[in-house]
Motif scaffolding. Sequence first.
Motif, PDB file in Angstrom:
ATOM      1  N   PHE A  27      -6.789  -2.469  -1.023  1.00 49.75           N
ATOM      2  CA  PHE A  27      -6.971  -4.170  -0.313  1.00 49.75           C
ATOM      3  C   PHE A  27      -8.047  -4.167   0.160  1.00 49.75           C
ATOM      4  O   PHE A  27      -8.516  -3.961   0.873  1.00 49.75           O
ATOM      5  CB  PHE A  27      -5.463  -4.497   0.407  1.00 49.75           C
ATOM      6  CG  PHE A  27      -4.663  -4.122  -0.070  1.00 49.75           C
ATOM      7  CD1 PHE A  27      -3.661  -5.321  -0.820  1.00 49.75           C
ATOM      8  CD2 PHE A  27      -4.247  -2.379  -0.273  1.00 49.75           C
ATOM      9  CE1 PHE A  27      -2.448  -5.074  -1.464  1.00 49.75           C
ATOM     10  CE2 PHE A  27      -2.291  -2.497  -0.358  1.00 49.75           C
ATOM     11  CZ  PHE A  27      -1.815  -3.345  -1.554  1.00 49.75           C
ATOM     12  N   GLN A  37      11.443   5.350   2.986  1.00 49.23           N
ATOM     13  CA  GLN A  37      10.485   5.987   2.863  1.00 49.23           C
ATOM     14  C   GLN A  37       9.502   4.407   3.855  1.00 49.23           C
ATOM     15  O   GLN A  37       8.854   4.840   4.886  1.00 49.23           O
ATOM     16  CB  GLN A  37       9.518   6.679   2.244  1.00 49.23           C
ATOM     17  CG  GLN A  37      10.165   8.154   2.387  1.00 49.23           C
ATOM     18  CD  GLN A  37       9.159   8.640   1.094  1.00 49.23           C
ATOM     19  OE1 GLN A  37       8.473   8.109   0.021  1.00 49.23           O
ATOM     20  NE2 GLN A  37       9.724   9.926   1.532  1.00 49.23           N
ATOM     21  N   THR A  59       5.851   0.609  -9.483  1.00 53.09           N
ATOM     22  CA  THR A  59       4.796   0.650  -8.599  1.00 53.09           C
ATOM     23  C   THR A  59       4.191   2.671  -8.354  1.00 53.09           C
ATOM     24  O   THR A  59       3.751   3.036  -8.766  1.00 53.09           O
ATOM     25  CB  THR A  59       4.291  -0.010  -7.158  1.00 53.09           C
ATOM     26  OG1 THR A  59       4.679  -1.676  -7.946  1.00 53.09           O
ATOM     27  CG2 THR A  59       3.222   0.313  -6.615  1.00 53.09           C
ATOM     28  N   ALA A  66       1.184  -2.003   0.300  1.00 50.25           N
ATOM     29  CA  ALA A  66       0.148   0.381   0.109  1.00 50.25           C
ATOM     30  C   ALA A  66       0.603   1.599  -0.368  1.00 50.25           C
ATOM     31  O   ALA A  66       0.736   2.620  -0.994  1.00 50.25           O
ATOM     32  CB  ALA A  66      -1.255   0.075   0.554  1.00 50.25           C
ATOM     33  N   ALA A  67       2.206   1.436   0.420  1.00 50.94           N
ATOM     34  CA  ALA A  67       3.090   1.951   1.142  1.00 50.94           C
ATOM     35  C   ALA A  67       3.307   2.376  -0.395  1.00 50.94           C
ATOM     36  O   ALA A  67       4.156   3.982  -1.036  1.00 50.94           O
ATOM     37  CB  ALA A  67       3.965   2.147   1.746  1.00 50.94           C
ATOM     38  N   ALA A  68       3.574   1.200  -0.881  1.00 46.28           N
ATOM     39  CA  ALA A  68       4.382   1.857  -2.200  1.00 46.28           C
ATOM     40  C   ALA A  68       3.323   2.109  -3.642  1.00 46.28           C
ATOM     41  O   ALA A  68       3.744   3.004  -4.492  1.00 46.28           O
ATOM     42  CB  ALA A  68       4.979   0.286  -3.058  1.00 46.28           C
ATOM     43  N   THR A  69       2.011   2.032  -3.745  1.00 44.85           N
ATOM     44  CA  THR A  69       1.547   2.731  -4.557  1.00 44.85           C
ATOM     45  C   THR A  69       1.084   4.050  -4.441  1.00 44.85           C
ATOM     46  O   THR A  69       0.966   4.687  -5.121  1.00 44.85           O
ATOM     47  CB  THR A  69      -0.006   1.513  -4.280  1.00 44.85           C
ATOM     48  OG1 THR A  69      -0.425   1.878  -3.089  1.00 44.85           O
ATOM     49  CG2 THR A  69       0.442   0.106  -4.622  1.00 44.85           C
ATOM     50  N   LEU A  70       1.372   4.242  -2.807  1.00 41.76           N
ATOM     51  CA  LEU A  70       1.227   5.445  -2.417  1.00 41.76           C
ATOM     52  C   LEU A  70       2.230   6.228  -2.996  1.00 41.76           C
ATOM     53  O   LEU A  70       2.561   7.582  -2.922  1.00 41.76           O
ATOM     54  CB  LEU A  70       0.657   5.435  -0.539  1.00 41.76           C
ATOM     55  CG  LEU A  70      -0.762   4.985  -1.274  1.00 41.76           C
ATOM     56  CD1 LEU A  70      -1.186   4.818   0.610  1.00 41.76           C
ATOM     57  CD2 LEU A  70      -2.027   5.940  -1.618  1.00 41.76           C
ATOM     58  N   GLY A  71       3.439   6.119  -3.394  1.00 39.33           N
ATOM     59  CA  GLY A  71       4.818   6.410  -4.124  1.00 39.33           C
ATOM     60  C   GLY A  71       5.849   6.669  -3.064  1.00 39.33           C
ATOM     61  O   GLY A  71       6.571   7.092  -3.555  1.00 39.33           O
ATOM     62  N   ALA A  72       5.843   5.605  -1.879  1.00 45.38           N
ATOM     63  CA  ALA A  72       6.648   5.960  -0.341  1.00 45.38           C
ATOM     64  C   ALA A  72       8.130   5.228  -1.452  1.00 45.38           C
ATOM     65  O   ALA A  72       7.969   3.722  -2.043  1.00 45.38           O
ATOM     66  CB  ALA A  72       6.310   4.854   0.457  1.00 45.38           C
ATOM     67  N   SER A  73       9.183   5.430  -1.376  1.00 42.82           N
ATOM     68  CA  SER A  73      10.440   4.830  -1.639  1.00 42.82           C
ATOM     69  C   SER A  73      11.084   3.101  -0.379  1.00 42.82           C
ATOM     70  O   SER A  73      10.100   3.746   0.361  1.00 42.82           O
ATOM     71  CB  SER A  73      11.614   6.117  -1.345  1.00 42.82           C
ATOM     72  OG  SER A  73      11.663   6.237  -0.609  1.00 42.82           O
TER      73      SER A  73
END
Lengths: 293, 382
Positions: free
Chosen positions: B92, A199, B83, A189-196
């Motif tokens: 999810f 992060q 992504t 979820a964090a990755a889809t929100l743009g977090a490296s």
Amino acid sequence: MSISATLDQTQPPRPAVKSRARRRVLPGFGLTMGATLFYLALIVLLPVAALILKTADGGFLRFWQVISSPRAIAAFEVTIGAALIATAFNAIYGLLMAWVLARYRFPGRRILDALIDLPFALPTAVAGIALTALYAGNGWFGHILEPAGVKVVYTIVGVAVAMAFTSVPFVVRTVQPVIEELKAETEEAAATLGASDWQIFTRVIYPAIFPAHLAGCAMSFARSMGEFGAVIFIAGNLPFQTEIAPLLIFIRLEEYDYPAASAIAVVLLAVAFTLLLTTNAIQAWRLKRVVKD
Amino acid sequence: MVRPLLSFGAYPVTIDIQSLYKRFGTQPVLRGVDLEIGDGELVALLGASGSGKTTLLRILAGLEYPDGGDVVVDGESWIAKPTQARKVGFVFQHYALFGHLTVAENIAFGLRVRDKKQRPDEATIQAKIKELLDLIQLSALGGRYPAQLSGGQRQRVALARALAIEPAVLLLDEPFGALDAGVRKDLRHWLRDLHKRLGMTTVFVTHDQEEALELADRVVILNEGRIEQIGTPEEVYDHPATPYVLRFLGGANELPGRLRAGRIEVEGLDTTAIERIAAGDGAASLFVRPHDVDALPADDGSASIRSVFITGAQAHVELTLAGGKQLAAELRRDVARARGLKAGQRVRLKAMHGRLFTAPHAAAASAPTASDAEDIACIARP
């Protein structure tokens, strides 16, 4: 009179059969709780109370004289300083180790997993002798390190090395199950929100494992402070330089100076207790907000 | 209504999925999937577990990489794009909220992790949080932690968090799967209204045909890594392309019979209402949905009623045909009562509507799995 009468009236009527109302579904509460409290009193509270009483025997002035003597202060400094270094090392290395064990599947993982507990299983004196042999001037590590100007044996570094060795499982074993429980979805979820990746680690993963990590580090520190067997071989035990507080307690005992020994012990006890209490408070504060569902 | 902060549908987004292949180990999960999704479309990926629907969605999000094929969004291939760069809003099944952050901080997460140049200032972030909280009707709960919310509330927070980054595409993986039936229905209606308002290209995965038929503009039915049929809810329900689709959508009685001069004959069942088809004589299967079976009491009837049970306005009648074949019928409750249908009674059966598949076709389709059967059993269409 009249107040208590009014209060009585507000109380609900008592059930006709009192014992039935108090009956529990899970059996064995009385027995297990009683055994637990008895054991706790006998094994933990009684010795601690005896220690404090023994200290009190000498009076506060004597207590203060003992713990503020230059040799005792030096011993506290060495002990706490080395324990801090060891804990700092374990905090990072233990976290890394737990991460590798929890996250990746590789050949030899189970062996590595078993090795983590070795410091727990190994007699600490054996660990101390082994470490001394390795880091001594003619040892495997020592003959490389000493010409390079890094002296480990008979220094505070050596003390820290021995402490780190014996206490690293505390960090690994508290953090590992928490990492295993982390849900991959949260990171995705964090990755889809743009977090490296970084992060995701600092903002999602670490906050989740922080309470366990803190607890592991606190236990590692407390254990380091009390480590005796592994340290005395590598430390050299020079007063004012590499003499640790537990050793000083031992020396005072040998001299039959029980109040002095217990005074030093009480200080160690207070530090360890304060530390555990603080970390527990921090954990409780966090858990109150983030209830596991 | 002026919506200055949420600017969805500002640019058109089309997705072109080209012959995707994916295997996990030796297990193929996607075996050549082609699909075009138009701008602003709400598409449902429907299938049983193991059909590859979730894998397909995860490939769109970049959480999974295909072994072959391409995903082209607005003319640009997404396969090599990480992504983080895709700007997809992913929701999810189990919410995947950040437990250590408040609702408001969860929503702001996607904005706060941007690098300094692209990060909105604090005032903008706060305004956006407020707007999204209003949108999900949780304005008062911004300071709560996810653990303090109900399942439906959490899923709405997850949606708000996904919308905060103004995604190009919204992807939902069984978004209502973990919720109670009542909450699920409410949230479904709410999501459809939201989609109407925001108009963004949306793909959602579900194993619940009712959900797919109710929500989607188009339904994609997947089976064992292949697309069985693509169409509007009406098309796939009324004109199922394969026996699998028919079994999956709505459930049906599957009756073996014989084709003679283009007309199907099934022992003990009046099939005169079924259209003739242009096919040679031979074995064929007739699929009749329970509500297309009519049962009239008759002493010389070829079928007998095993049991009748009532759910709300419907009467479910379980029947045994002369040949021993079991069959289910669904009538309106008052009709069943007026006819005096009860267990043990003999009836004459007529198929009002049905769909024919000739033998090779019927045999080629795989039998539904246990979970399909369960799905079929639990839905009852009016």
